[in-house]
Design an enzyme around this catalytic site. Structure first.
Site, PDB file in Angstrom:
ATOM      1  N   ASP A  49       0.874  -1.182   0.000  1.00 60.25           N
ATOM      2  CA  ASP A  49       0.000   0.000   0.000  1.00 60.25           C
ATOM      3  C   ASP A  49       0.908   1.228   0.000  1.00 60.25           C
ATOM      4  O   ASP A  49       1.880   1.274   0.760  1.00 60.25           O
ATOM      5  CB  ASP A  49      -0.898  -0.011   1.252  1.00 60.25           C
ATOM      6  CG  ASP A  49      -2.101   0.903   1.117  1.00 60.25           C
ATOM      7  OD1 ASP A  49      -3.242   0.406   1.229  1.00 60.25           O
ATOM      8  OD2 ASP A  49      -1.913   2.130   0.894  1.00 60.25           O
ATOM      9  N   SER A 149     -16.793  -2.935  -9.278  1.00 58.80           N
ATOM     10  CA  SER A 149     -17.875  -2.128  -8.720  1.00 58.80           C
ATOM     11  C   SER A 149     -19.115  -2.270  -9.575  1.00 58.80           C
ATOM     12  O   SER A 149     -19.023  -2.454 -10.802  1.00 58.80           O
ATOM     13  CB  SER A 149     -17.421  -0.667  -8.717  1.00 58.80           C
ATOM     14  OG  SER A 149     -18.505   0.183  -8.446  1.00 58.80           O
ATOM     15  N   THR A 151     -20.643   0.031 -10.481  1.00 59.47           N
ATOM     16  CA  THR A 151     -20.596   1.188 -11.377  1.00 59.47           C
ATOM     17  C   THR A 151     -20.368   0.763 -12.824  1.00 59.47           C
ATOM     18  O   THR A 151     -20.765   1.471 -13.754  1.00 59.47           O
ATOM     19  CB  THR A 151     -19.511   2.187 -10.895  1.00 59.47           C
ATOM     20  OG1 THR A 151     -19.754   3.451 -11.468  1.00 59.47           O
ATOM     21  CG2 THR A 151     -18.109   1.745 -11.232  1.00 59.47           C
ATOM     22  N   TYR A 175     -13.368   7.280 -13.023  1.00 61.93           N
ATOM     23  CA  TYR A 175     -13.250   6.198 -12.032  1.00 61.93           C
ATOM     24  C   TYR A 175     -14.018   4.961 -12.521  1.00 61.93           C
ATOM     25  O   TYR A 175     -13.485   3.852 -12.579  1.00 61.93           O
ATOM     26  CB  TYR A 175     -13.775   6.640 -10.657  1.00 61.93           C
ATOM     27  CG  TYR A 175     -13.964   5.456  -9.732  1.00 61.93           C
ATOM     28  CD1 TYR A 175     -12.862   4.809  -9.172  1.00 61.93           C
ATOM     29  CD2 TYR A 175     -15.239   4.939  -9.452  1.00 61.93           C
ATOM     30  CE1 TYR A 175     -13.024   3.691  -8.363  1.00 61.93           C
ATOM     31  CE2 TYR A 175     -15.409   3.830  -8.655  1.00 61.93           C
ATOM     32  CZ  TYR A 175     -14.301   3.204  -8.106  1.00 61.93           C
ATOM     33  OH  TYR A 175     -14.462   2.089  -7.309  1.00 61.93           O
ATOM     34  N   LYS A 179     -12.601   1.068 -13.818  1.00 60.28           N
ATOM     35  CA  LYS A 179     -12.998  -0.274 -13.336  1.00 60.28           C
ATOM     36  C   LYS A 179     -13.441  -1.133 -14.528  1.00 60.28           C
ATOM     37  O   LYS A 179     -13.108  -2.310 -14.620  1.00 60.28           O
ATOM     38  CB  LYS A 179     -14.149  -0.144 -12.321  1.00 60.28           C
ATOM     39  CG  LYS A 179     -13.735   0.496 -11.005  1.00 60.28           C
ATOM     40  CD  LYS A 179     -13.050  -0.486 -10.091  1.00 60.28           C
ATOM     41  CE  LYS A 179     -11.879   0.098  -9.382  1.00 60.28           C
ATOM     42  NZ  LYS A 179     -11.141  -0.815  -8.537  1.00 60.28           N
ATOM     43  N   PHE A 204     -21.507  -3.720  -4.497  1.00 58.12           N
ATOM     44  CA  PHE A 204     -22.525  -2.673  -4.532  1.00 58.12           C
ATOM     45  C   PHE A 204     -22.063  -1.578  -3.543  1.00 58.12           C
ATOM     46  O   PHE A 204     -20.980  -1.051  -3.734  1.00 58.12           O
ATOM     47  CB  PHE A 204     -23.923  -3.293  -4.363  1.00 58.12           C
ATOM     48  CG  PHE A 204     -24.380  -3.811  -5.709  1.00 58.12           C
ATOM     49  CD1 PHE A 204     -23.718  -4.882  -6.320  1.00 58.12           C
ATOM     50  CD2 PHE A 204     -25.361  -3.170  -6.441  1.00 58.12           C
ATOM     51  CE1 PHE A 204     -24.040  -5.302  -7.618  1.00 58.12           C
ATOM     52  CE2 PHE A 204     -25.704  -3.589  -7.734  1.00 58.12           C
ATOM     53  CZ  PHE A 204     -25.033  -4.647  -8.314  1.00 58.12           C
ATOM     54  N   VAL A 243     -29.494  15.839   1.185  1.00 59.66           N
ATOM     55  CA  VAL A 243     -30.090  14.704   0.469  1.00 59.66           C
ATOM     56  C   VAL A 243     -30.151  15.092  -1.008  1.00 59.66           C
ATOM     57  O   VAL A 243     -30.867  16.029  -1.382  1.00 59.66           O
ATOM     58  CB  VAL A 243     -31.493  14.385   1.023  1.00 59.66           C
ATOM     59  CG1 VAL A 243     -32.156  13.295   0.199  1.00 59.66           C
ATOM     60  CG2 VAL A 243     -31.408  14.000   2.491  1.00 59.66           C
TER      61      VAL A 243
END
Ligand code: NAD
Ligand code: UD1
Length: 366
Positions: A49, A149, A151, A175, A179, A204, A243
């Site tokens: 990492d 993901s 996504t 991004y 993926k 998810f 929201v």
């Protein structure tokens, strides 16, 4: 440089190892903890990492998440502070350990930032992933669990989202595309050489924390995602939740997502590793990790208030660009192939997040 640079006698004495890239981060650290808690002493964990999104206390050798996991489990984690794009350093890692397989978490993941810094995202997420694969290949390591993901599905054409849903169309940010590109690269790799076994886990919405409350999600700056934002409002670090949109065609007008406990995700990775012993698991396999149930933003707020006993003030703001109304998984392939099912409830997700957040109001730096 290749696996044959390693002395055969030395190999025989070495303990089998799993390499975890990005293992100091949120999902990685929970997976490392789970593996150490549940596997025998005949397997060691090696983490690479570069600490770009994880925290190390001044004067410490290891990042705080890994230091705490060592304390919790009484086991050692071999840690390398290095970038997956550093070819020489990565070769040394593979020479120093008998790596059997790789779980690849390391990536940049802030969607908004990826729009302003696309090159950095493609460099870290796509180029870095290719470098890792080259080093794996050079050392004869062909088993990989990849952090993908939901996504990659883009705007859902049907719900629930199963793995046959098209991917790559309508992705709104670098991004998400990184993926998707990595999945396409892994498919090509598997087609080129039958030795590769790749399981791409399409998460998810990961939330929650280790039930001990000692490790958890520690975003830098203001959180982009809902659950850490709610948690920081509840603990008094942020004033109120915005929201994003209240006019979606959902139960209460707010966005619906499939939130999945990070401990369940950790179990999913262990399930994927177990599959590498089965012959049918060669080639590329994409598998959803979700619960199959969606909750709205306001349902999340209510559940968090119930778990924490704190109020979470909120107000409606404009929709966030690129957001979809509803997203949830068909998780039946994971049940059939990995024997995996999300076991933890929304109440568990909120209670565990709160245990972590209330004891670490400022994350690991608390
Ligand atoms: P995270 O940022 O907490 O963890 C990623 C870790 O990788 C960090 O510790 C970071 O320092 C490290 N890292 C980043 N670039 C690196 C590089 N070039 N070399 C070495 N280390 C590097 O993120 P996370 O939430 O744990 O996500 C892990 C993986 O799961 C990522 O690939 C992410 O895209 C994917 N994912 C996450 C989510 C989510 O909502 N958390 C959802 C879907 C997929
Ligand atoms: C995010 C990522 C996505 C990733 C997914 C899974 C973004 C823009 N997208 O999307 O790439 O695949 O996580 O981890 O980060 N919300 C609010 N207020 C907030 C934050 C969020 O109302 O302050 C709402 C959102 O509009 C959404 C829901 O909460 O309806 C969940 O948001 P978030 O946690 O960001 O997840 P995703 O939108 O699914």
């Amino acid at each position: 440089m290749g696996g044959d640079t390693l002395n055969e006698d030395k190999r025989i004495d070495m303990t089998r190892a799993i390499l975890v890239t990005g293992g100091a981060g949120y999902v990685g650290s929970h997976t490392v903890a789970y593996l150490l808690e549940n596997m025998g002493n005949d397997l060691e964990i090696v983490v690479v990492d570069n600490l770009i999104n994880s925290y190390r206390k001044p004067g410490q050798k290891k990042p705080e998440s890994l230091r705490i996991i060592e304390d919790m489990t009484g086991k050692t984690i071999h840690f390398y502070n290095c970038d997956i794009r550093d070819v020489q350093a990565m070769h040394r890692v593979f020479q120093n350990h008998l790596i059997e397989c790789v779980i690849h978490f390391a990536a940049l993941k802030a969607v908004g930032e990826s729009v302003t810094k696309p090159l950095e995202y493609y460099q870290a997420n796509v180029s870095g992933t290719c470098t890792l694969f080259e080093v794996m290949r050079d050392h004869g390591v062909h088993k990989l669990v990849y952090s993908s993901s939901c996504t990659v599905y883009g705007e859902p054409q049907r719900l629930p989202l199963d793995e046959t849903h098209p991917t790559g169309a309508g992705l709104t940010n670098p991004y998400g595309r990184s993926k998707y590109f990595c999945e396409e690269i892994m498919k090509d790799l598997c087609a080129s050489d039958k030795k590769w076994s790749v399981i791409s886990l399409r998460y998810f919405n990961p939330v929650g924390a280790h039930p001990s409350g000692r490790i958890g999600e520690d975003p830098r700056g203001t959180p982009n995602n809902l659950m850490p934002y709610i948690a920081q409002v509840a603990v008094g670090r942020l004033e109120e939740l915005q929201v994003f949109g209240s006019d979606y065609p959902t139960v209460d007008g707010t966005g619906v997502r499939d939130y999945v406990h990070v401990q369940d995700l950790a179990e999913g990775h262990a399930g994927a590793l177990a599959c590498f012993n089965k012959t049918e698991f060669t080639g590329f396999h994409a598998i959803n990790l979700g619960t199959g149930t969606g909750y709205s933003v306001l349902q999340m707020v209510a559940a968090f208030e119930a778990a924490s006993g704190k109020r979470v003030p909120w107000r409606v703001a404009a929709r966030r660009a690129g957001d979809v109304a509803v997203n949830y998984a068909d998780a039946s392939l994971a049940a059939r192939t990995l024997g995996w099912r999300a076991r933890r409830t929304l109440a568990d997700m909120c209670a565990d997040t709160w245990r972590w957040q209330s004891t670490h109001p400022h994350g690991y730096a608390t």
